[in-house]
Design a protein around this motif. Structure first.
Motif, PDB file in Angstrom:
ATOM      1  N   ALA A   1     -44.721  18.238 -20.359  1.00  0.00           N
ATOM      2  CA  ALA A   1     -44.122  17.572 -19.831  1.00  0.00           C
ATOM      3  C   ALA A   1     -42.571  17.027 -21.265  1.00  0.00           C
ATOM      4  N   LEU A   2     -44.050  16.537 -21.779  1.00  0.00           N
ATOM      5  CA  LEU A   2     -42.683  16.062 -22.980  1.00  0.00           C
ATOM      6  C   LEU A   2     -41.717  17.371 -23.523  1.00  0.00           C
ATOM      7  N   TYR A   3     -41.983  18.210 -23.986  1.00  0.00           N
ATOM      8  CA  TYR A   3     -41.116  19.376 -23.268  1.00  0.00           C
ATOM      9  C   TYR A   3     -39.887  19.443 -22.492  1.00  0.00           C
ATOM     10  N   LYS A   4     -39.730  19.763 -22.080  1.00  0.00           N
ATOM     11  CA  LYS A   4     -38.917  19.472 -20.743  1.00  0.00           C
ATOM     12  C   LYS A   4     -38.141  18.549 -20.553  1.00  0.00           C
ATOM     13  N   LEU A   5     -39.502  17.676 -21.604  1.00  0.00           N
ATOM     14  CA  LEU A   5     -38.563  16.421 -21.538  1.00  0.00           C
ATOM     15  C   LEU A   5     -37.478  16.131 -22.826  1.00  0.00           C
ATOM     16  N   THR A   6     -37.895  16.363 -24.010  1.00  0.00           N
ATOM     17  CA  THR A   6     -36.807  16.791 -24.514  1.00  0.00           C
ATOM     18  C   THR A   6     -35.698  17.077 -24.323  1.00  0.00           C
ATOM     19  N   ILE A   7     -36.318  19.126 -23.553  1.00  0.00           N
ATOM     20  CA  ILE A   7     -34.902  19.874 -23.367  1.00  0.00           C
ATOM     21  C   ILE A   7     -33.942  18.768 -22.350  1.00  0.00           C
ATOM     22  N   ASN A   8     -34.495  17.611 -21.408  1.00  0.00           N
ATOM     23  CA  ASN A   8     -33.611  17.421 -20.518  1.00  0.00           C
ATOM     24  C   ASN A   8     -32.628  15.928 -21.571  1.00  0.00           C
ATOM     25  N   VAL A   9     -33.260  15.525 -22.105  1.00  0.00           N
ATOM     26  CA  VAL A   9     -33.051  14.447 -23.233  1.00  0.00           C
ATOM     27  C   VAL A   9     -31.405  15.188 -23.719  1.00  0.00           C
ATOM     28  N   ASP A  10     -31.850  16.756 -24.142  1.00  0.00           N
ATOM     29  CA  ASP A  10     -30.891  17.378 -25.019  1.00  0.00           C
ATOM     30  C   ASP A  10     -29.863  17.657 -24.585  1.00  0.00           C
ATOM     31  N   ASN A  11     -30.165  18.105 -23.579  1.00  0.00           N
ATOM     32  CA  ASN A  11     -28.737  18.287 -22.376  1.00  0.00           C
ATOM     33  C   ASN A  11     -28.053  17.317 -21.199  1.00  0.00           C
ATOM     34  N   LEU A  12     -28.352  16.234 -21.779  1.00  0.00           N
ATOM     35  CA  LEU A  12     -28.148  14.802 -21.219  1.00  0.00           C
ATOM     36  C   LEU A  12     -27.372  14.124 -22.602  1.00  0.00           C
ATOM     37  N   THR A  13     -28.081  14.724 -22.915  1.00  0.00           N
ATOM     38  CA  THR A  13     -26.658  14.328 -24.570  1.00  0.00           C
ATOM     39  C   THR A  13     -25.846  14.762 -25.228  1.00  0.00           C
ATOM     40  N   LYS A  14     -25.780  16.096 -24.593  1.00  0.00           N
ATOM     41  CA  LYS A  14     -24.882  16.802 -25.111  1.00  0.00           C
ATOM     42  C   LYS A  14     -23.607  16.763 -23.332  1.00  0.00           C
ATOM     43  N   ASN A  15     -24.921  16.420 -22.776  1.00  0.00           N
ATOM     44  CA  ASN A  15     -23.485  16.564 -21.355  1.00  0.00           C
ATOM     45  C   ASN A  15     -23.047  15.342 -21.603  1.00  0.00           C
ATOM     46  N   ILE A  16     -23.266  13.741 -22.941  1.00  0.00           N
ATOM     47  CA  ILE A  16     -22.962  12.510 -22.672  1.00  0.00           C
ATOM     48  C   ILE A  16     -21.236  12.893 -23.541  1.00  0.00           C
ATOM     49  N   ASN A  17     -21.652  13.860 -24.515  1.00  0.00           N
ATOM     50  CA  ASN A  17     -20.888  13.814 -25.843  1.00  0.00           C
ATOM     51  C   ASN A  17     -19.853  14.528 -25.416  1.00  0.00           C
ATOM     52  N   ASN A  18     -20.156  15.725 -24.753  1.00  0.00           N
ATOM     53  CA  ASN A  18     -19.148  16.190 -24.015  1.00  0.00           C
ATOM     54  C   ASN A  18     -17.814  15.430 -23.336  1.00  0.00           C
ATOM     55  N   PHE A  19     -19.032  14.455 -22.226  1.00  0.00           N
ATOM     56  CA  PHE A  19     -18.187  13.666 -21.490  1.00  0.00           C
ATOM     57  C   PHE A  19     -16.925  12.639 -22.584  1.00  0.00           C
ATOM     58  N   HIS A  20     -18.026  11.917 -23.201  1.00  0.00           N
ATOM     59  CA  HIS A  20     -17.498  11.506 -24.582  1.00  0.00           C
ATOM     60  C   HIS A  20     -15.628  12.117 -25.075  1.00  0.00           C
ATOM     61  N   ASN A  21     -15.803  13.119 -25.078  1.00  0.00           N
ATOM     62  CA  ASN A  21     -14.942  14.218 -25.730  1.00  0.00           C
ATOM     63  C   ASN A  21     -13.482  14.198 -24.468  1.00  0.00           C
ATOM     64  N   GLU A  22     -14.319  14.635 -23.604  1.00  0.00           N
ATOM     65  CA  GLU A  22     -13.371  14.785 -22.641  1.00  0.00           C
ATOM     66  C   GLU A  22     -12.454  13.462 -21.947  1.00  0.00           C
ATOM     67  N   MET A  23     -13.378  12.766 -21.810  1.00  0.00           N
ATOM     68  CA  MET A  23     -12.503  10.890 -21.481  1.00  0.00           C
ATOM     69  C   MET A  23     -12.174  10.479 -23.606  1.00  0.00           C
ATOM     70  N   SER A  24     -11.920  10.964 -24.172  1.00  0.00           N
ATOM     71  CA  SER A  24     -11.112  11.140 -25.250  1.00  0.00           C
ATOM     72  C   SER A  24      -9.890  11.944 -25.841  1.00  0.00           C
ATOM     73  N   GLU A  25     -10.333  13.220 -25.279  1.00  0.00           N
ATOM     74  CA  GLU A  25      -9.416  13.889 -24.869  1.00  0.00           C
ATOM     75  C   GLU A  25      -8.350  13.443 -23.427  1.00  0.00           C
ATOM     76  N   PHE A  26      -8.934  12.473 -22.223  1.00  0.00           N
ATOM     77  CA  PHE A  26      -8.163  11.811 -21.075  1.00  0.00           C
ATOM     78  C   PHE A  26      -7.521  11.139 -21.817  1.00  0.00           C
ATOM     79  N   LYS A  27      -7.417  10.288 -22.660  1.00  0.00           N
ATOM     80  CA  LYS A  27      -7.312   9.152 -23.115  1.00  0.00           C
ATOM     81  C   LYS A  27      -6.119   9.166 -23.996  1.00  0.00           C
ATOM     82  N   GLU A  28      -6.089  10.404 -24.780  1.00  0.00           N
ATOM     83  CA  GLU A  28      -5.224  10.612 -25.685  1.00  0.00           C
ATOM     84  C   GLU A  28      -3.873  11.423 -24.411  1.00  0.00           C
ATOM     85  N   GLU A  29      -4.604  11.858 -23.515  1.00  0.00           N
ATOM     86  CA  GLU A  29      -3.067  13.165 -22.706  1.00  0.00           C
ATOM     87  C   GLU A  29      -2.758  11.211 -22.350  1.00  0.00           C
TER      88      GLU A  29
END
Length: 219
Positions: free
Chosen positions: A15-43
């Motif tokens: 369960a901890l492993y899966k949670l770690t994977i999910n947290v990593d994926n969530l972190t990646k998604n958040i980072n991607n979203f942040h990057n997309e928002m930064s790009e959108f803000k620049e646009e």
């Protein structure tokens, strides 16, 4: 008992492993979203800059259009004055909309260059516009001189003798020209005569409408 404990540990680790994977994926998604928002803000910032430039260009275009229209009006007025067609080309097309707007008039008749001679008495008016209760008398000149004003006043006084069919109408007098300075407008206002001219060569208008009371024009 030991088996159950190991199974539980394995389940927790899984369960901890899966949670770690999910947290990593969530972190990646958040980072991607942040990057997309930064790009959108620049646009959006670029779009805002482009819109600001477009607004400036439209403002300049509007200024140029107004300037061109004013120059065209002035040139058209000069030509009409040169060929003696101020009444037909400049005043008449503007007069009817003006009296409708300012006097709520429903003009029924317009008579350019109205002339009549009776028993040695003679009068001529550049433009006369009639509705059910009012009569608008226009004097049209390329420029303003006091003698023009005095002649106009004398013509107004004798109008109903020459045109008795209009004796029951209220007379409203308008002096029209291509351009009228403040001194000319004041002289006309003092005589309870409306001043009609180009406003900054943009459009024909009554320059002293708010300074004259309708009650001054009782015939």
């Amino acid at each position: 008992m030991q088996v159950d404990t190991n199974e539980r540990i394995n389940l927790i680790e899984d369960a901890l492993y899966k949670l770690t994977i999910n947290v990593d994926n969530l972190t990646k998604n958040i980072n991607n979203f942040h990057n997309e928002m930064s790009e959108f803000k620049e646009e959006m910032s670029e779009f805002k800059d482009e819109m600001s430039e477009f607004k400036d260009e439209m403002s300049e275009f509007k200024k140029e259009t107004i300037k061109d229209r004013r120059n065209m009006n002035k040139q058209w007025g000069d030509l009409a004055n040169k060929f003696g067609t101020l009444v037909e080309d400049i005043v008449l097309p503007s007069a009817i909309p003006l009296i409708k707007r300012y006097f709520n008039s429903k003009a029924t008749t317009s008579m350019p260059r109205l002339h009549r001679k009776i028993d040695g008495r003679e009068g001529e008016f550049d433009l006369v516009i009639a509705d059910e209760g009012k009569l608008f008398l226009f004097e049209v000149k390329s420029s303003f001189y006091r003698e023009y004003l005095n002649d106009f006043i004398e013509n107004i006084k004798g109008f109903k003798e020459l045109f008795p069919e209009y004796k029951d109408k209220q007379i409203i007098s308008i002096f029209a020209s291509l351009s009228l300075n403040n001194k000319a407008v004041k002289e006309l206002t003092d005589k309870n005569i409306y001043a009609m001219a180009y406003k900054e060569w943009d459009y024909m208008d009554l320059l002293n409408f708010n300074d004259i009371k309708m009650s001054d024009f009782k015939a």
